[in-house]
Design an enzyme around this catalytic site. Structure first.
Site, PDB file in Angstrom:
ATOM      1  N   THR A 146     -53.256  45.219   9.520  1.00  0.00           N
ATOM      2  CA  THR A 146     -53.595  43.803   9.997  1.00  0.00           C
ATOM      3  C   THR A 146     -52.856  42.502   9.396  1.00  0.00           C
ATOM      4  O   THR A 146     -52.694  41.557  10.007  1.00  0.00           O
ATOM      5  CB  THR A 146     -55.072  43.222   9.680  1.00  0.00           C
ATOM      6  OG1 THR A 146     -55.441  43.214   8.226  1.00  0.00           O
ATOM      7  CG2 THR A 146     -56.298  44.084  10.499  1.00  0.00           C
ATOM      8  N   ASP A 147     -52.172  43.027   8.057  1.00  0.00           N
ATOM      9  CA  ASP A 147     -51.624  41.924   7.253  1.00  0.00           C
ATOM     10  C   ASP A 147     -50.357  41.202   8.346  1.00  0.00           C
ATOM     11  O   ASP A 147     -49.911  40.090   8.069  1.00  0.00           O
ATOM     12  CB  ASP A 147     -51.131  42.227   6.027  1.00  0.00           C
ATOM     13  CG  ASP A 147     -52.283  42.649   5.455  1.00  0.00           C
ATOM     14  OD1 ASP A 147     -53.494  42.040   5.403  1.00  0.00           O
ATOM     15  OD2 ASP A 147     -52.100  43.197   4.130  1.00  0.00           O
ATOM     16  N   THR A 175     -54.752  49.592   7.526  1.00  0.00           N
ATOM     17  CA  THR A 175     -56.310  49.900   7.021  1.00  0.00           C
ATOM     18  C   THR A 175     -56.891  50.818   8.126  1.00  0.00           C
ATOM     19  O   THR A 175     -57.750  51.797   7.709  1.00  0.00           O
ATOM     20  CB  THR A 175     -56.828  48.684   6.932  1.00  0.00           C
ATOM     21  OG1 THR A 175     -56.411  48.034   5.762  1.00  0.00           O
ATOM     22  CG2 THR A 175     -58.266  48.917   6.485  1.00  0.00           C
ATOM     23  N   SER A 232     -49.235  47.651   6.063  1.00  0.00           N
ATOM     24  CA  SER A 232     -48.144  46.918   6.863  1.00  0.00           C
ATOM     25  C   SER A 232     -47.763  45.601   6.161  1.00  0.00           C
ATOM     26  O   SER A 232     -46.762  44.737   6.464  1.00  0.00           O
ATOM     27  CB  SER A 232     -48.832  46.188   8.267  1.00  0.00           C
ATOM     28  OG  SER A 232     -49.601  45.062   7.839  1.00  0.00           O
TER      29      SER A 232
HETATM   30  N1  ASP Z   1     -52.821  45.699   3.949  1.00  0.00           N
HETATM   31  C1  ASP Z   1     -53.450  46.257   5.324  1.00  0.00           C
HETATM   32  C2  ASP Z   1     -52.203  46.451   6.214  1.00  0.00           C
HETATM   33  O1  ASP Z   1     -51.740  45.679   6.576  1.00  0.00           O
HETATM   34  C3  ASP Z   1     -54.143  45.700   5.767  1.00  0.00           C
HETATM   35  C4  ASP Z   1     -54.947  45.895   7.012  1.00  0.00           C
HETATM   36  O2  ASP Z   1     -54.437  46.701   7.829  1.00  0.00           O
HETATM   37  O3  ASP Z   1     -55.896  45.458   7.228  1.00  0.00           O
HETATM   38  O4  ASP Z   1     -51.743  47.766   6.342  1.00  0.00           O
END
Ligand code: ASP
Length: 326
Positions: A97-98, A18, A64
């Protein structure tokens, strides 16, 4: 603050997420596409980074949630390459973050680095009205240059977390990570780190574990380790289905199962019976907890082995590496 002898060069490795996401509308913090903006452009959007001795490399450009062995292998190789350089103080990884906690744990388990490897991220895309990525990136670069920083760390919303404890705990808030009972290692405040606990320093001075990295690079797949959860009204169908699928497709036979139990790792009796059946067929089973805090306390007679405090996400990786003999 770094002394005159500390190498200051930091290398930023982009993997997407993200933090590199773009939405069609500035106020949209959920309907964006992750992994769109290059790591170079992310740095250019943070004026205080201008003029610092930084290098940038784009290792991947993914959401991710889709992380897997191929990117981990490439990332581990690039991290190791840069850590071995005398002029590099540390490495920063921009990441979604995931699965940030899984990549952090994986890199720690495989490389055991002495220098800092700092993962950072954002909960809002780069196009947000108030994106959180630029401050997180600046803070991560600060941590990667701090002489007290060692090993794999995560930086988000002003907190520094250890790879072994960091967990994503919120679906939306920018302060999305927590280190559970251990608490954060430190706080980043106006370009300085205030350590609350010093990160563990590996017993060795080698920049990373070259033997383990070599083993990893030879792998074509990780051993299949699935993650299941116990709950009210559970049954053993998922376990039995995995075994039946493995009978029909031997290459997919699970080698390990991690089960997130209720409370102190307790399991619905029907699920436990199926897990015992898996054990009798050679599958390694480990018991964690679905509780957000605490760890499974051993001591229950006859219970399946526990994950020694690891969350299910991290226990899954630890078991896969163990099954590889790493
Ligand atoms: N779906 C995104 C990822 O993990 C979520 C994020 O980065 O907050 O790449």
């Amino acid at each position: 603050m770094a002394d005159a002898k500390t190498p200051l060069r930091r290398v930023i490795l982009g993997t997407g997420g993200t933090i590199a996401g773009r939405a069609a509308r500035a106020g949209d913090n959920v309907g964006y596409v992750a992994g769109q903006v290059s790591a170079q452009d992310l740095i250019a959007a943070v004026p205080p980074l201008a003029g610092l001795p930084l290098e940038v490399e784009q290792v991947a450009q993914i959401d991710s949630k889709d992380m897997g062995l191929a990117v981990w292998q490439r990332l581990a190789e690039r991290v190791a390459h840069h850590l071995a350089r005398e002029d590099v103080a540390g490495v920063v990884i921009t990441h979604g973050t995931d699965t940030l906690e899984e990549t952090a744990f994986f890199l720690r388990a495989v490389l055991s680095p002495t220098k800092p490897v700092v993962l950072t991220c954002a909960m809002r895309p780069s196009t947000a009205l108030v994106p959180d990525g630029p401050q997180n990136l600046l803070d991560a670069v600060t941590v990667a240059g701090d002489p007290q920083a060692h090993g794999v760390l995560a930086v988000c919303a002003g907190s520094v977390h250890a790879a072994e404890h960091v967990t994503k705990v919120h679906t939306y808030r920018v302060d999305a990570f927590d280190s559970g009972d251990a608490g954060p290692l430190g706080l980043v405040e106006e370009g300085r780190v205030r350590w609350l606990h010093l990160p563990d320093r590996p017993g060795t001075e080698t920049p990373f574990d070259a033997q383990r990295l070599q083993r990893l690079q030879q792998a074509t797949a990780l051993p299949r380790v699935h993650w299941l959860t116990s709950h009210a009204d559970a049954d053993g169908v998922q376990v039995l289905a995995l075994l039946a699928y493995g009978d029909a497709h031997p290459e997919a036979m699970p080698q390990g199962l991690v089960v997130a139990g209720t409370g102190n790792g307790t399991l619905h009796q029907a699920l436990e019976a199926a897990l015992q059946e898996a054990v009798s067929r050679g599958v390694v089973v480990r018991r964690s907890s679905r509780c957000a805090r605490g760890r499974v306390i051993p001591g229950v007679a006859g219970a399946l082995a526990d994950t020694q405090g690891l969350s299910p996400a991290k226990a899954r990786i630890a078991l896969a590496l163990e099954l590889m003999g790493m």
